[in-house]
Design a protein around this motif. Structure first.
Motif, mmCIF file in Angstrom:
data_model
loop_
_atom_site.group_PDB
_atom_site.id
_atom_site.type_symbol
_atom_site.label_atom_id
_atom_site.label_comp_id
_atom_site.label_asym_id
_atom_site.label_seq_id
_atom_site.Cartn_x
_atom_site.Cartn_y
_atom_site.Cartn_z
ATOM 1 N N ILE A 105 0.835 -1.199 0.000
ATOM 2 C CA ILE A 105 0.000 0.000 0.000
ATOM 3 C C ILE A 105 0.868 1.247 0.000
ATOM 4 O O ILE A 105 0.598 2.220 -0.727
ATOM 5 C CB ILE A 105 -0.951 0.000 1.212
ATOM 6 N N ASP A 106 1.935 1.244 0.804
ATOM 7 C CA ASP A 106 2.824 2.405 0.871
ATOM 8 C C ASP A 106 3.452 2.686 -0.489
ATOM 9 O O ASP A 106 3.523 3.846 -0.921
ATOM 10 C CB ASP A 106 3.913 2.161 1.914
ATOM 11 N N GLU A 107 3.900 1.629 -1.183
ATOM 12 C CA GLU A 107 4.516 1.830 -2.490
ATOM 13 C C GLU A 107 3.490 2.404 -3.471
ATOM 14 O O GLU A 107 3.808 3.306 -4.253
ATOM 15 C CB GLU A 107 5.086 0.512 -3.009
ATOM 16 N N PHE A 108 2.271 1.892 -3.416
ATOM 17 C CA PHE A 108 1.230 2.439 -4.290
ATOM 18 C C PHE A 108 1.011 3.924 -4.016
ATOM 19 O O PHE A 108 0.902 4.726 -4.948
ATOM 20 C CB PHE A 108 -0.083 1.683 -4.103
ATOM 21 N N ARG A 109 0.955 4.313 -2.762
ATOM 22 C CA ARG A 109 0.650 5.709 -2.435
ATOM 23 C C ARG A 109 1.776 6.643 -2.865
ATOM 24 O O ARG A 109 1.520 7.750 -3.341
ATOM 25 C CB ARG A 109 0.361 5.840 -0.941
ATOM 26 N N ARG A 110 3.026 6.197 -2.718
ATOM 27 C CA ARG A 110 4.139 7.019 -3.203
ATOM 28 C C ARG A 110 4.080 7.179 -4.721
ATOM 29 O O ARG A 110 4.327 8.265 -5.258
ATOM 30 C CB ARG A 110 5.475 6.402 -2.770
ATOM 31 N N ALA A 111 3.720 6.114 -5.415
ATOM 32 C CA ALA A 111 3.585 6.192 -6.869
ATOM 33 C C ALA A 111 2.413 7.093 -7.255
ATOM 34 O O ALA A 111 2.510 7.910 -8.188
ATOM 35 C CB ALA A 111 3.394 4.795 -7.451
ATOM 36 N N ALA A 112 1.317 6.976 -6.526
ATOM 37 C CA ALA A 112 0.138 7.794 -6.824
ATOM 38 C C ALA A 112 0.437 9.280 -6.617
ATOM 39 O O ALA A 112 0.034 10.132 -7.428
ATOM 40 C CB ALA A 112 -1.026 7.358 -5.941
ATOM 41 N N GLU A 113 1.160 9.609 -5.532
ATOM 42 C CA GLU A 113 1.495 11.004 -5.258
ATOM 43 C C GLU A 113 2.413 11.572 -6.339
ATOM 44 O O GLU A 113 2.408 12.784 -6.596
ATOM 45 C CB GLU A 113 2.166 11.126 -3.885
ATOM 46 N N ALA A 114 3.185 10.702 -6.991
ATOM 47 C CA ALA A 114 4.069 11.154 -8.071
ATOM 48 C C ALA A 114 3.311 11.361 -9.377
ATOM 49 O O ALA A 114 3.882 11.870 -10.348
ATOM 50 C CB ALA A 114 5.190 10.141 -8.285
ATOM 51 N N GLY A 115 2.022 10.968 -9.399
ATOM 52 C CA GLY A 115 1.210 11.194 -10.590
ATOM 53 C C GLY A 115 1.399 10.162 -11.686
ATOM 54 O O GLY A 115 1.245 10.481 -12.871
ATOM 55 N N LEU A 132 0.789 -7.938 -2.532
ATOM 56 C CA LEU A 132 -0.354 -7.438 -1.770
ATOM 57 C C LEU A 132 -1.249 -8.603 -1.345
ATOM 58 O O LEU A 132 -1.615 -9.449 -2.159
ATOM 59 C CB LEU A 132 -1.159 -6.457 -2.621
ATOM 60 N N SER A 133 -1.601 -8.625 -0.066
ATOM 61 C CA SER A 133 -2.569 -9.613 0.415
ATOM 62 C C SER A 133 -3.934 -9.319 -0.204
ATOM 63 O O SER A 133 -4.155 -8.231 -0.770
ATOM 64 C CB SER A 133 -2.663 -9.566 1.931
ATOM 65 N N ALA A 134 -4.848 -10.252 -0.083
ATOM 66 C CA ALA A 134 -6.185 -10.046 -0.644
ATOM 67 C C ALA A 134 -6.841 -8.801 -0.052
ATOM 68 O O ALA A 134 -7.487 -8.014 -0.765
ATOM 69 C CB ALA A 134 -7.042 -11.288 -0.385
ATOM 70 N N GLU A 135 -6.646 -8.590 1.262
ATOM 71 C CA GLU A 135 -7.237 -7.419 1.920
ATOM 72 C C GLU A 135 -6.604 -6.129 1.409
ATOM 73 O O GLU A 135 -7.309 -5.161 1.066
ATOM 74 C CB GLU A 135 -7.050 -7.535 3.433
ATOM 75 N N ASP A 136 -5.255 -6.103 1.335
ATOM 76 C CA ASP A 136 -4.571 -4.905 0.857
ATOM 77 C C ASP A 136 -4.864 -4.651 -0.622
ATOM 78 O O ASP A 136 -4.962 -3.496 -1.057
ATOM 79 C CB ASP A 136 -3.059 -5.043 1.056
ATOM 80 N N VAL A 140 -6.186 -1.185 -2.153
ATOM 81 C CA VAL A 140 -5.461 -0.439 -3.183
ATOM 82 C C VAL A 140 -6.328 -0.243 -4.420
ATOM 83 O O VAL A 140 -6.332 0.846 -5.020
ATOM 84 C CB VAL A 140 -4.146 -1.163 -3.536
ATOM 85 N N MET A 141 -7.056 -1.246 -4.815
ATOM 86 C CA MET A 141 -7.913 -1.121 -5.997
ATOM 87 C C MET A 141 -8.978 -0.060 -5.779
ATOM 88 O O MET A 141 -9.279 0.724 -6.686
ATOM 89 C CB MET A 141 -8.533 -2.472 -6.344
ATOM 90 N N ALA A 142 -9.533 -0.014 -4.582
ATOM 91 C CA ALA A 142 -10.537 1.002 -4.282
ATOM 92 C C ALA A 142 -9.918 2.397 -4.296
ATOM 93 O O ALA A 142 -10.501 3.350 -4.847
ATOM 94 C CB ALA A 142 -11.175 0.710 -2.919
ATOM 95 N N GLU A 143 -8.720 2.524 -3.720
ATOM 96 C CA GLU A 143 -8.063 3.830 -3.684
ATOM 97 C C GLU A 143 -7.631 4.253 -5.081
ATOM 98 O O GLU A 143 -7.731 5.429 -5.442
ATOM 99 C CB GLU A 143 -6.858 3.777 -2.749
ATOM 100 N N ALA A 144 -7.144 3.293 -5.881
ATOM 101 C CA ALA A 144 -6.754 3.608 -7.258
ATOM 102 C C ALA A 144 -7.956 4.106 -8.055
ATOM 103 O O ALA A 144 -7.860 5.074 -8.828
ATOM 104 C CB ALA A 144 -6.146 2.385 -7.923
ATOM 105 N N ASP A 145 -9.100 3.458 -7.847
ATOM 106 C CA ASP A 145 -10.322 3.877 -8.546
ATOM 107 C C ASP A 145 -10.721 5.285 -8.123
ATOM 108 O O ASP A 145 -11.086 6.117 -8.965
ATOM 109 C CB ASP A 145 -11.434 2.869 -8.251
ATOM 110 N N ALA A 146 -10.609 5.563 -6.830
ATOM 111 C CA ALA A 146 -10.973 6.890 -6.326
ATOM 112 C C ALA A 146 -10.035 7.962 -6.862
ATOM 113 O O ALA A 146 -10.450 9.099 -7.118
ATOM 114 C CB ALA A 146 -10.955 6.882 -4.795
ATOM 115 N N ARG A 147 -8.767 7.626 -7.057
ATOM 116 C CA ARG A 147 -7.793 8.584 -7.574
ATOM 117 C C ARG A 147 -7.799 8.657 -9.102
ATOM 118 O O ARG A 147 -7.112 9.502 -9.687
ATOM 119 C CB ARG A 147 -6.382 8.183 -7.117
ATOM 120 N N GLY A 148 -8.522 7.774 -9.743
ATOM 121 C CA GLY A 148 -8.557 7.754 -11.206
ATOM 122 C C GLY A 148 -7.285 7.192 -11.828
ATOM 123 O O GLY A 148 -6.913 7.573 -12.945
#
Length: 311
Positions: A105-115, A132-136, A140-148
């Motif tokens: 999740i942390d790696e995804f968020r750093r990548a997302a913040e970089a655009g 990523l575990s099934a829960e994570d 991440v998929m939900a957050e990715a969808d929210a961020r577009g």
């Protein structure tokens, strides 16, 4: 341009045949190709444009510098990276127009913040690799969808690697695909010697009778294994001979017996068995490894050149 002194020759017709065979075996699956380590030693500058022309939709590499190199060669294709520093801020991803594979999740968020323009999500399959575990994954998929941010599961991103080039990462050969690479250098010097002559440094090989020794301008500085001496073979005119003595940094020796080919005759170290040439798989068996390691250890010193195809 002067004649090549040592060369990795890439058979673009063989590569095209392998791409066609891949399409046949996978019933037309997308062509996503792993081209890390300078395209398994075959040369990004030769291989990537050829594969793009053959319909490759995506290229996969480990690192950011490789992504930049691939992007310069393939402006339209997807480029995916799989390895990142623990504190990577992914600022380079925009420059390289690359999509990172994320494993937390942390790696995804750093990548997302970089655009970043998208991510590939590595799933934890229970086979020892981080993911990523099934829960994570759901989070991440939900957050990715929210961020577009477009997100793709790595299980939906099947990649073909070394086998597309006719080499294998495993103990077997790549029987469905033709070798693409030929490593060769010209015969540079000949010397007639008597019986008992020590060859190369350390004299681990001595001539059994009067013979002709040949100097070949490839060595461990080019990626030929230092321990290949007295073990692996090279061929001249389709006749293979075991390397005589230790491999030096810039050269190795062959014992030719009473034969004396002309200076400049090509000596093939890696090639196609159908031409009587030693293969990466043959070298790998002799050295206790696999063919992909044999080709990826090749250095930048031998020039890469395409043959056939659109070369």
């Amino acid at each position: 341009m002067s004649a090549p002194f040592r060369e990795v020759e890439i058979d673009l017709d063989a590569l095209a045949a392998n791409v066609a065979r891949f399409a046949e075996l996978t019933e037309g699956a997308p062509l996503f190709v792993e081209v890390g380590a300078d395209a398994w030693g075959h040369g990004l500058a030769v291989v990537v444009p050829a594969l793009a022309g053959l319909g490759a939709q995506a290229f996969v590499v480990a690192r950011a510098d490789e992504a930049r190199a691939v992007r310069a060669l393939a402006p339209e294709q997807l480029v995916v990276t799989t390895q990142h520093a623990p504190d990577d801020d992914f600022a380079w991803a925009g420059e390289a127009d690359a999509v990172p594979m994320v494993r937390s999740i942390d790696e995804f968020r750093r990548a997302a913040e970089a655009g970043v323009q998208g991510v590939v999500l590595a799933e934890d399959t229970g086979e020892g690799l981080p993911g990523l575990s099934a829960e994570d994954l759901a989070a991440v998929m939900a957050e990715a969808d929210a961020r577009g941010i477009p997100a793709m599961l790595d299980s939906a991103f099947p990649v073909v690697g070394a086998e597309l080039f006719g080499v294998s990462e495993f103990g077997d050969a790549a029987p469905e695909f033709e070798p693409v690479l030929r490593l060769w250098a010209p015969l540079a010097a000949l010397k007639r010697v008597g019986a008992g002559e020590g060859v190369s440094y350390g004299y681990t090989y001595r001539t059994a009778a009067e013979t002709t020794l040949a100097l070949v301008t490839l060595g461990y500085g080019d990626g030929v294994s230092r321990v290949a001496g007295n073990v692996v073979r090279a061929s001249i005119d389709g006749v293979a001979r075991t390397i005589a003595g230790r491999v030096a940094m810039d050269a190795f020796m062959l014992d030719l017996g009473d034969e004396a080919p002309a200076l400049g005759t090509p000596v093939t170290v890696l090639g196609d068995a159908r031409r009587g040439e030693p293969t990466a798989h043959e070298h790998a068996e002799a050295l206790g490894t696999h063919g992909a390691e044999i080709t990826t250890r090749l250095t930048a010193r031998p020039r890469r050149a395409g043959k056939g195809g659109r070369a």
